[in-house]
Design a protein around this motif. Sequence first.
Motif, PDB file in Angstrom:
ATOM      1  N   THR A 193      48.941  45.542  39.538  1.00  0.00           N
ATOM      2  CA  THR A 193      48.970  47.116  38.886  1.00  0.00           C
ATOM      3  C   THR A 193      48.877  46.932  37.444  1.00  0.00           C
ATOM      4  N   ALA A 194      49.642  45.944  36.894  1.00  0.00           N
ATOM      5  CA  ALA A 194      49.535  45.929  35.370  1.00  0.00           C
ATOM      6  C   ALA A 194      48.242  45.417  34.855  1.00  0.00           C
ATOM      7  N   LEU A 195      47.443  44.784  35.580  1.00  0.00           N
ATOM      8  CA  LEU A 195      46.190  44.421  35.329  1.00  0.00           C
ATOM      9  C   LEU A 195      45.089  45.462  35.570  1.00  0.00           C
ATOM     10  N   LEU A 200      57.406  49.181  39.330  1.00  0.00           N
ATOM     11  CA  LEU A 200      56.013  49.763  39.259  1.00  0.00           C
ATOM     12  C   LEU A 200      55.811  50.599  38.110  1.00  0.00           C
ATOM     13  N   GLU A 201      56.798  51.351  37.611  1.00  0.00           N
ATOM     14  CA  GLU A 201      56.771  52.384  36.366  1.00  0.00           C
ATOM     15  C   GLU A 201      56.257  51.420  35.265  1.00  0.00           C
ATOM     16  N   GLU A 202      56.745  50.129  35.066  1.00  0.00           N
ATOM     17  CA  GLU A 202      56.662  49.324  34.004  1.00  0.00           C
ATOM     18  C   GLU A 202      55.261  48.617  33.991  1.00  0.00           C
ATOM     19  N   SER A 237      49.774  48.530  32.128  1.00  0.00           N
ATOM     20  CA  SER A 237      48.338  48.664  32.365  1.00  0.00           C
ATOM     21  C   SER A 237      47.676  49.426  31.099  1.00  0.00           C
ATOM     22  N   LYS A 238      48.370  50.543  30.819  1.00  0.00           N
ATOM     23  CA  LYS A 238      47.750  51.247  29.855  1.00  0.00           C
ATOM     24  C   LYS A 238      47.761  50.840  28.501  1.00  0.00           C
ATOM     25  N   TYR A 284      40.870  39.031  32.637  1.00  0.00           N
ATOM     26  CA  TYR A 284      40.873  40.466  32.392  1.00  0.00           C
ATOM     27  C   TYR A 284      40.029  41.003  31.162  1.00  0.00           C
ATOM     28  N   PHE A 285      40.369  40.078  30.008  1.00  0.00           N
ATOM     29  CA  PHE A 285      39.686  40.213  29.012  1.00  0.00           C
ATOM     30  C   PHE A 285      38.214  39.621  28.772  1.00  0.00           C
TER      31      PHE A 285
END
Lengths: 79, 377
Positions: free
Chosen positions: B49-51, B127-129, B134-135, B170-171
């Motif tokens: 999710t973070a990614l 999940l929120e964090e 992610s943003k 990712y990058f």
Amino acid sequence: MSEIKVNKVVDARGSHCPGPLMELIKAIRNAGVGEVIAVYSTDSGSKTDIPRWVEKAGHQLIGVYERNGYTEFIVKKVK
Amino acid sequence: MKKILVVGGGTGGTIVANVLARKLSRKEAEITVVSESPKHIYQPAFIYTALGYNLHERDIVRGEEELLDKNVKLIIDNALRIDVEDRYVVLERTGKLDYDYMVIATGSRIVPEEVPGYQATYHFYGLEEANRLSKALEEFSGGVIAVGIGGIPYKCPPAPAEFCCLLDYYFTRKKIRDKVEIHYLSPLPRTFPHEAVAEAITEMMEKKDIHWHPMFNIESVDPEKRIVYSLEGESLRFDLLVMVPPHRGAKVVEESGLGVDGGWIPVDKHALQYKDYSEVYVIGDATNLPVSKSGAAAHFEAKVVGDRIYADITGKKSKPVYDGRVLCFCDAGFRKAIYMDFNYEKPPRKPRFSYLWYLGKQAVNKLYWSLILKGIV
């Protein structure tokens, strides 16, 4: 050896992850200054790991003892 | 009929209840699970999710009720106190529940506030964090990203190293890898606790140009100067800091006086029993065992405890013991992963990065909801 009062024993025998050093860092974070921690390890890497981290973090390695099938490290939190 | 009370509806609690419900009839046992939430969350999904992976909601969250055997009673409530002397648990709304056997599977909680300056950090332990991170990654156009550890123990020891490798992926996909410096702040002199595994991870990090700093345990963060300090006396300036937050045992454990050194419950490393209370078992993150706080450890412990309680109730003399088994997949990006399987006696071997283990990790993510939580594997 018998004169050293150990405040906490960390039995990390058989621990590969997180491993004995992580268990020691956890114990050091929770200990008070001056307290003595004994760590039991069966991990061969501990013999280099633990002395290196103790030195870098500025604590005191009081002794390393070969026991029956494991190594005991005695560490004092000094700051 | 025996009353079996499972406190906690996470991975371990759900598996132990399902194992027992399959083995014992309603006449033999009444099985109750107490869970704080009606939702069951698959925590390994947070890193994805973070990614920014577009996961289906059902890959992350499902209702606990649908995951439990129909013979298990689910109570959604907060446990306030556990009394092992008089064998009861006090719940906030339901009141007192007594038991013949209890399994404490209360997990861990994160306490980022224990690190001064934590407000300037991000993490993927919720999940929120994970969405917040992610943003931040989406908006990140270049600079230094540091990934470190704010306290020991924490869930899933390889996760921060895995996250660094996935940041590289990712990058690279975003085509700005050359503008991003990735730094892994390792709490140990190596990249992983075990030497053989560390060798493989270090090689991978060097290949990916991930800078790793040995023996850097985060002590504090200066949010204005954007500097992170270690308890070993070093510092690093960052543009974005991902800090694994410190963890503690559940509040009910601490307030019931069962936990030590951060709220972890001391248990026998093989029998998984609490002190001399042969009817009280502890599994998963809640224990102070020297095994990783992970779903895999909770899974294997839950199966052992289910079989031990079953043996006790049905009068079998032989009871299984926990051998310290943990298995783990670690995703390195570019559809490659490593796999480790070890126990108290058998250390992990140097793993190989392969597409096969990547597929294995994807398979576990799917099988979790069916075979694993049901206690079938």
